[in-house]
Design a protein around this motif. Structure first.
Motif, mmCIF file in Angstrom:
data_model
loop_
_atom_site.group_PDB
_atom_site.id
_atom_site.type_symbol
_atom_site.label_atom_id
_atom_site.label_comp_id
_atom_site.label_asym_id
_atom_site.label_seq_id
_atom_site.Cartn_x
_atom_site.Cartn_y
_atom_site.Cartn_z
ATOM 1 N N UNK A 16 -47.484 57.857 78.092
ATOM 2 C CA UNK A 16 -47.351 57.386 79.464
ATOM 3 C C UNK A 16 -48.400 56.350 79.839
ATOM 4 N N UNK A 17 -49.323 56.042 78.935
ATOM 5 C CA UNK A 17 -50.431 55.156 79.249
ATOM 6 C C UNK A 17 -50.082 53.708 78.911
ATOM 7 N N UNK A 18 -50.478 52.819 79.792
ATOM 8 C CA UNK A 18 -50.273 51.389 79.581
ATOM 9 C C UNK A 18 -51.557 50.778 79.030
ATOM 10 N N UNK A 19 -51.424 49.831 78.122
ATOM 11 C CA UNK A 19 -52.594 49.121 77.613
ATOM 12 C C UNK A 19 -52.958 47.998 78.570
ATOM 13 N N UNK A 20 -54.248 47.889 78.869
ATOM 14 C CA UNK A 20 -54.761 46.903 79.812
ATOM 15 C C UNK A 20 -55.885 46.138 79.124
ATOM 16 N N UNK A 21 -55.873 44.808 79.259
ATOM 17 C CA UNK A 21 -56.930 43.979 78.665
ATOM 18 C C UNK A 21 -57.959 43.623 79.736
ATOM 19 N N UNK A 22 -59.245 43.800 79.409
ATOM 20 C CA UNK A 22 -60.337 43.439 80.316
ATOM 21 C C UNK A 22 -60.538 41.929 80.215
ATOM 22 N N UNK A 23 -60.429 41.231 81.348
ATOM 23 C CA UNK A 23 -60.492 39.769 81.358
ATOM 24 C C UNK A 23 -61.767 39.207 81.972
#
Length: 110
Positions: A16-23
């Motif tokens: 259920x987790x989405x991958x998020x990129x730190x920008x």
């Protein structure tokens, strides 16, 4: 978007987790793509909870991730301007408070 909203504990299923990129260019996790395990709100606004490893969860504003469109000031600066005017003014206020000077007086000297 409804990204990484968790109504369960942080130990919920990774499916259920989405991958998020730190920008944010100055963040220690810059350019890393991490699973978002939840979303919380505090006095500073919304925060995403990103799982860096088995024990560390980082609280990051959504504006510092790829979930939010890039700020127009940063885009127009074409990589030359890493800070927005609003961020610099907030820094002036913070330095003024920490140094014991009035933020209003500090702004008048700019």
């Amino acid at each position: 978007p409804a990204a990484c909203i968790s109504h369960e504990n942080a130990a919920s299923s990774s499916a259920n987790q989405q991958l998020v990129r730190v920008t944010h260019p100055f963040h220690p996790l810059f350019a890393r793509q991490l699973p978002c395990v939840g979303r919380r709100y505090n006095r500073h606004g919304e925060r995403l909870l990103l799982q860096a490893d088995d024990t560390a969860v980082w609280s990051v504003p959504p504006q510092w991730t790829d979930l939010v469109s890039p700020d127009p000031e940063v885009v127009m600066g074409n990589g030359r301007a890493l800070l927005r005017v609003a961020d610099l003014m907030e820094l002036v206020d913070l330095v003024g408070r920490l140094s014991g000077k009035s933020a209003t007086r500090s702004r008048g000297n700019l």
